[in-house]
Design a protein around this motif. Structure first.
Motif, short mmCIF file in Angstrom:
data_model
loop_
_atom_site.label_atom_id
_atom_site.label_comp_id
_atom_site.label_asym_id
_atom_site.label_seq_id
_atom_site.Cartn_x
_atom_site.Cartn_y
_atom_site.Cartn_z
N UNK A 1 146.78 27.35 73.88
CA UNK A 1 147.45 27.43 72.70
C UNK A 1 147.45 26.56 71.64
N UNK A 2 147.20 25.30 72.14
CA UNK A 2 146.54 24.38 70.99
C UNK A 2 145.29 24.76 70.30
N UNK A 3 144.47 24.98 71.20
CA UNK A 3 143.00 25.34 70.70
C UNK A 3 143.11 26.58 69.79
N UNK A 4 144.12 27.41 70.08
CA UNK A 4 144.15 28.45 69.16
C UNK A 4 144.79 28.15 67.74
N UNK A 5 145.61 27.15 67.90
CA UNK A 5 146.10 26.49 66.56
C UNK A 5 144.62 25.93 65.74
N UNK A 6 144.15 24.98 66.37
CA UNK A 6 143.06 24.18 65.72
C UNK A 6 142.19 25.30 65.28
N UNK A 7 141.63 26.35 65.98
CA UNK A 7 140.64 27.30 65.50
C UNK A 7 141.11 27.87 64.28
N UNK A 8 142.63 28.46 64.31
CA UNK A 8 143.03 29.11 63.28
C UNK A 8 143.22 28.27 61.93
N UNK A 9 143.38 26.98 62.21
CA UNK A 9 143.27 26.04 60.74
C UNK A 9 142.06 25.94 60.36
N UNK A 10 140.80 25.75 61.08
CA UNK A 10 139.48 25.74 60.64
C UNK A 10 139.16 27.05 59.85
#
Length: 577
Positions: A535-544
């Motif tokens: 879930x958090x990995x998804x948010x991180x990739x989304x921001x990048x």
């Protein structure tokens, strides 16, 4: 009243079907007929969905006995559950239970067996929690979770049978003997049968299921739920003979029989004593199946169904009159106030003990004589005979506490023998408890077994029963002396009376631990792994990706900002030099 008509209609329909099944089964046995009926439910191109039914003498006779007992249980419930406002629901649940059992009996196909098997599990849960209190909910959960292990084993057997082209196990019974991989299916089926028939280590659910109404206990513990595993093993009997599974099951069943016989001699709850008695008889059936005598196991299954249903019905009538008290220490002298019910109770007890010429004698005596004739070690021989002695012991202990000893209840009591519907339903079972052994032995074994034994071994069964009965009665008679003795060996007595601590081990080890682990996994899933995981990995990739998208879209402000930044850096660099 509407429920009156539902009870009466169900009773009449089931008893008519029962007699029809019995005479059809007798005809099938006489002419050695088997009907294999296939019904094509759906056919799409070359794929067809087929429902298969197997009608032979064994399935028809078993169905007739199940229908007879369930019809009498419904008649009994008409009076026993008369004050229940939801009696319609109760009768419907009982009929669903019987329907599931019918489906299981006539299925030669593992998938349709699973439908009946799971139907039994689900409806039994609904019936165990019928009286809605904490004890019933706990007992229902223990019953359901214990049986789920067997259900999963059956599902795995179905998955493994994908290797063979059909789920109709009846085609593979001969092949199972020689094929090693087919024995995997055998192992799963034996595990399923052990959970359903409550063998060690799954024994704790059977006495707990006594939280259900007494009519349900009479049906469940005589001919339906607990006998489903036995019936499945009768069909799969080839596997037991061809592998080490049979030897393992023989030991487990012997331990179950021994443990439940000992436990019943220390128990004071009337229904639990009869439940432990059921457990003991299931162990006996499992043992004789493991030795390779499926017909004998089936014979004892049918005779046992009659007197066990009668025992539960009599117990229900006594509990009803004792104002819902199940403790045998508060009974005593019941034969003076309830002569007919206690007479029926005694007949059932004597049939269970193997009293000559009652139903239990014909099956039990033949089983023990065949065991004496078989090749086995001393431990198994000890389990068979000593456990038989324990059966007679707790039966006579029960007779002493409930009938012979002085009256221990209230001076103002409602004890009477005027429950006519309950007595009518019990009377039919009394007749069957007396005659079913002899006519079934003539029907199933037209040629008698040739059992040639020395005089000592021939008399051993009768001797063990007599010694067991006398010792059970005498120990109850001098109970205070034995209570004092048991205080000296308190730990041992606690161990024996609590089913070798199996309920505690099973509830903490098998049920609480997985639930605790489930809670731990929930913490990980919704905690640490949520932050560091997907879930958090998804948010991180989304921001990048949003940042790169912003650059990609040629944003003027961004270019101006980067131009100013580079200009400032260049100016600083030049000033330095």
């Amino acid at each position: 009243m509407m429920y009156m008509s539902i009870c009466s209609m169900s009773f009449l329909s089931l008893i008519i079907f029962s007699f029809f099944m019995f005479f059809t089964g007798a005809m099938f046995l006489f002419y050695d007929m088997i009907y294999f009926i296939e019904w094509e439910v759906l056919s799409v191109n070359s794929s067809s969905f087929v429902m298969t039914f197997l009608f032979d003498w064994m399935s028809l006779l078993f169905m007739s006995f199940v229908l007879l007992i369930s019809s009498l249980v419904i008649l009994y419930s008409k009076e026993y559950m008369a004050h229940d406002i939801y009696i319609n629901r109760f009768i419907m649940l009982v009929l669903m239970f019987v329907l599931s059992m019918m489906l299981l009996i006539i299925s030669p196909n593992l998938i349709s067996i699973l439908l009946g098997w799971d139907g039994l599990g689900l409806v039994s849960y609904c019936l165990v929690i019928y009286f809605q209190n904490i004890k019933s909910y706990n007992a229902g959960m223990l019953t359901a979770l214990s049986n789920r292990i067997g259900d999963v084993a059956l599902l795995m057997a179905i998955a493994w049978m994908l290797n063979y082209g059909s789920w109709n196990y009846i085609f593979y019974l001969e092949y199972m003997v020689s094929d090693f991989y087919m024995m995997v299916i055998g192992g799963f089926v034996i595990l399923a049968a052990m959970t359903k028939s409550a063998q060690i280590p799954f024994s704790s659910w059977l006495p707990a299921a006594m939280a259900a109404p007494t009519p349900v206990s009479a049906l469940v513990h005589s001919s339906t739920l607990v006998t489903a595993g036995i019936y499945l093993l009768i069909r799969f009997n080839n596997i037991l003979l061809s592998s080490y599974f049979g030897q393992g099951l023989l030991l487990v069943a012997g331990l179950t029989m021994f443990m439940s016989g000992l436990g019943a001699n220390f128990e004071f709850d009337l229904k639990k004593i009869i439940a432990l008695s059921t457990l003991s008889q299931l162990g006996l059936m499992m043992m004789i199946l493991s030795l390779g005598f499926p017909k004998l196991g089936f014979f004892h299954l049918l005779t046992h169904a009659m007197f066990k249903a009668l025992l539960f019905m009599c117990a229900g009538a006594i509990i009803h009159n004792m104002l819902n008290s199940q403790d045998i220490r508060t009974m005593g002298g019941l034969c003076l106030n309830m002569p007919l019910t206690t007479s029926f109770f005694n007949v059932a007890n004597l049939a269970l003990s193997g009293m000559p010429f009652l139903a239990g004698f014909y099956s039990k005596d033949m089983i023990l004589e065949v065991v004496s004739l078989s090749y086995m070690n001393s431990l198994i021989f000890f389990f068979f005979f000593f456990s038989t002695g324990l059966t007679v012991s707790y039966s006579f202990r029960l007779v002493y506490y409930s009938m012979v000893s002085s009256f221990n209840s209230f001076s103002l009591h409602p004890l009477n023998d005027e429950s006519w519907l309950m007595l009518k339903s019990m009377f039919m079972l009394v007749i069957m408890s007396i005659i079913s052994g002899s006519f079934l032995s003539w029907l199933i074994f037209p040629t008698p077994y040739m059992i040639c034994l020395p005089k000592m071994l021939k008399m051993l069964t009768l001797f063990v029963c007599l010694v067991g009965g006398v010792s059970g009665y005498m120990i109850s008679l001098t109970s205070l002396f034995f209570y004092n003795k048991s205080l000296n060996n308190n730990k041992l007595i606690t161990f024996l009376s609590l089913m070798w601590f199996m309920p505690m081990i099973f509830t903490t080890g098998v049920i609480k631990m997985p639930l605790f682990m489930g809670g731990l996994m929930k913490e990980l899933d919704q905690g640490w792994s949520e932050y560091f995981g997907a879930q958090n990995l998804f948010n991180y990739i989304k921001k990048i990706s949003m940042f790169y998208q912003m650059i990609h879209l040629n944003n003027l402000k961004l270019y101006l900002l980067s131009f100013l930044l580079w200009g400032f850096l260049l100016l600083m660099f030049m000033m330095k030099f």
